[in-house]
Design a protein around this motif. Sequence first.
Motif, PDB file in Angstrom:
ATOM      1  N   GLY A  70     104.672   4.587-143.746  1.00 29.88           N
ATOM      2  CA  GLY A  70     104.501   5.728-142.833  1.00 29.88           C
ATOM      3  C   GLY A  70     103.156   5.673-142.106  1.00 29.88           C
ATOM      4  O   GLY A  70     103.066   6.004-140.914  1.00 29.88           O
ATOM      5  N   VAL A  71     102.130   5.251-142.819  1.00 31.49           N
ATOM      6  CA  VAL A  71     100.789   5.163-142.225  1.00 31.49           C
ATOM      7  C   VAL A  71     100.746   4.014-141.215  1.00 31.49           C
ATOM      8  O   VAL A  71     100.241   4.161-140.095  1.00 31.49           O
ATOM      9  CB  VAL A  71      99.720   4.983-143.344  1.00 31.49           C
ATOM     10  N   ILE A  72     101.317   2.877-141.592  1.00 28.52           N
ATOM     11  CA  ILE A  72     101.340   1.734-140.659  1.00 28.52           C
ATOM     12  C   ILE A  72     102.110   2.132-139.394  1.00 28.52           C
ATOM     13  O   ILE A  72     101.645   1.881-138.275  1.00 28.52           O
ATOM     14  CB  ILE A  72     102.005   0.490-141.309  1.00 28.52           C
ATOM     15  N   ASP A  73     103.255   2.763-139.570  1.00 31.43           N
ATOM     16  CA  ASP A  73     104.078   3.142-138.408  1.00 31.43           C
ATOM     17  C   ASP A  73     103.287   4.018-137.439  1.00 31.43           C
ATOM     18  O   ASP A  73     103.346   3.833-136.227  1.00 31.43           O
ATOM     19  CB  ASP A  73     105.317   3.934-138.855  1.00 31.43           C
ATOM     20  N   GLN A  74     102.520   4.977-137.990  1.00 32.02           N
ATOM     21  CA  GLN A  74     101.793   5.894-137.107  1.00 32.02           C
ATOM     22  C   GLN A  74     100.631   5.183-136.413  1.00 32.02           C
ATOM     23  O   GLN A  74     100.421   5.353-135.213  1.00 32.02           O
ATOM     24  CB  GLN A  74     101.294   7.103-137.910  1.00 32.02           C
ATOM     25  N   ILE A  75      99.892   4.371-137.166  1.00 28.01           N
ATOM     26  CA  ILE A  75      98.746   3.675-136.555  1.00 28.01           C
ATOM     27  C   ILE A  75      99.250   2.636-135.542  1.00 28.01           C
ATOM     28  O   ILE A  75      98.624   2.395-134.505  1.00 28.01           O
ATOM     29  CB  ILE A  75      97.834   3.054-137.633  1.00 28.01           C
ATOM     30  N   ALA A  76     100.423   2.078-135.814  1.00 33.77           N
ATOM     31  CA  ALA A  76     100.996   1.075-134.894  1.00 33.77           C
ATOM     32  C   ALA A  76     101.269   1.668-133.515  1.00 33.77           C
ATOM     33  O   ALA A  76     101.394   0.937-132.531  1.00 33.77           O
ATOM     34  CB  ALA A  76     102.271   0.490-135.492  1.00 33.77           C
ATOM     35  N   ALA A  77     101.323   2.997-133.434  1.00 30.98           N
ATOM     36  CA  ALA A  77     101.517   3.632-132.122  1.00 30.98           C
ATOM     37  C   ALA A  77     100.333   3.346-131.191  1.00 30.98           C
ATOM     38  O   ALA A  77     100.466   3.424-129.973  1.00 30.98           O
ATOM     39  CB  ALA A  77     101.688   5.140-132.299  1.00 30.98           C
ATOM     40  N   THR A  78      99.172   3.009-131.781  1.00 39.28           N
ATOM     41  CA  THR A  78      97.986   2.730-130.947  1.00 39.28           C
ATOM     42  C   THR A  78      97.905   1.253-130.542  1.00 39.28           C
ATOM     43  O   THR A  78      97.022   0.884-129.765  1.00 39.28           O
ATOM     44  CB  THR A  78      96.670   3.075-131.700  1.00 39.28           C
ATOM     45  N   LEU A  79      98.781   0.429-131.112  1.00 42.93           N
ATOM     46  CA  LEU A  79      98.718  -1.026-130.846  1.00 42.93           C
ATOM     47  C   LEU A  79      98.839  -1.324-129.361  1.00 42.93           C
ATOM     48  O   LEU A  79      99.761  -0.829-128.702  1.00 42.93           O
ATOM     49  CB  LEU A  79      99.899  -1.723-131.525  1.00 42.93           C
ATOM     50  N   ILE A  80      97.931  -2.126-128.862  1.00 47.80           N
ATOM     51  CA  ILE A  80      98.100  -2.611-127.495  1.00 47.80           C
ATOM     52  C   ILE A  80      99.137  -3.728-127.567  1.00 47.80           C
ATOM     53  O   ILE A  80      99.003  -4.645-128.386  1.00 47.80           O
ATOM     54  CB  ILE A  80      96.757  -3.104-126.935  1.00 47.80           C
ATOM     55  N   PRO A  81     100.207  -3.634-126.777  1.00 51.90           N
ATOM     56  CA  PRO A  81     101.256  -4.644-126.894  1.00 51.90           C
ATOM     57  C   PRO A  81     100.697  -6.076-126.815  1.00 51.90           C
ATOM     58  O   PRO A  81      99.810  -6.345-126.010  1.00 51.90           O
ATOM     59  CB  PRO A  81     102.168  -4.335-125.706  1.00 51.90           C
ATOM     60  N   TRP A  82     101.180  -6.944-127.675  1.00 47.21           N
ATOM     61  CA  TRP A  82     100.780  -8.367-127.748  1.00 47.21           C
ATOM     62  C   TRP A  82      99.291  -8.525-128.032  1.00 47.21           C
ATOM     63  O   TRP A  82      98.641  -9.429-127.527  1.00 47.21           O
ATOM     64  CB  TRP A  82     101.172  -9.103-126.447  1.00 47.21           C
TER      65      TRP A  82
END
Length: 365
Positions: free
Chosen positions: A239-251
Amino acid sequence: MKKIEEYFVPWLKGVKMYISPHIELAWQNKKLHRLMSNENPNAPSAKVLEAIGSFGKIANRYPDQGTAVRSRIATINGLDGPGNVLIGNGSSEVYDMIWRSFVEPGEEIIQHTPCFGIYKLRCIVVGGKLVSVPMIYENGEFCFDAGSIIKAITPKTKIIVIANPNNPTGNFMDDEDFVEVAETGLPFVVDEAYVEYAGLGRSQVKLLKKYPNVMVTRTLSKAYGLAGLRFGYMLAVKGVIDQIAATLIPWNVGTIPMWAALAALEDTEGLTERVEFNNAQVRYFEEELKDVPGLNVLHSYGNYILFDAKETGKKGDDMVAFAQERGLIFRPQAPMYGSDGFFRITIGSAEENRMAVEAIKEFLS
Ligand SMILES: Cc1ncc(COP(=O)(O)O)c(C=O)c1O
């Protein structure tokens, strides 16, 4: 009409680009010996170079989300799968994603000093306030102070970050202290950039089973020796990874670093060689320098050593300047705990370490 300067977010005003002067110097003068940035002195293994070559040939293609390397990382750490792993362009980018996910302007991040400088730099760009809780320096040793960290918590605290082992002091915090901080329920980042040198047995990844507020960060820049490739990651509950992954800059992680990282993670022999070399060289420094009168050598579980030369009557900055005259870049350490005798080194090649020991003995004896 307003000037362009007035449109910037206020907390960025006056903030400059981060540049490491010692790294710039080393690239400008390649003859200098790089004993300052906690890099690995050994070049990537043949297996990693092969991955770099073969994925270089398809660098015209966008990378995927890194499922293969994330799965491997999950397996190594006894976690369920790639959903427990987020990858970044070095672990420095991972802190940036974590800070952006939790911290609003004016909110606080607690760090334990002395420590790695990037926590603060990434805190500034989100408008956060960095709260520094000093370790205790007593009887020549740096001790973690979980009690003071907990006392520093306010309603504005959003993150507590501790490096395990810590840079530059080189030591681990005790398990009980980790549990005490995890029990606060606050987002708790455990930075394990150097943990492979002592082995994953010293990792706090075990906390994830009970504490969903714990996040563990790692990097391939240190024991794996791939600082220039830029690959870091974090481990947490899904759940934590999923939420932080929202900030990922694609590629954000390129095809080459992603697959080279997988090759490095699979090359367990390559890792063992690098770890054994490093740890033997740490012992070499300790053995050679233990009898220099007045010199405190802080035992390190990483690939760097902090020294306090206060009792020799010499200044750390003068030691760094002396080494540089001999072509060795050491790392200065700002005065702290009433001592201006601190300086730092990174483990280099065997020959570089021999030169470093000679320079230290000559300057301080
Ligand atoms: C404690 C600590 N964490 C993280 C890093 C950063 O590593 P990366 O190269 O993955 O950004 C360093 C680098 O010196 C470090 O000392």
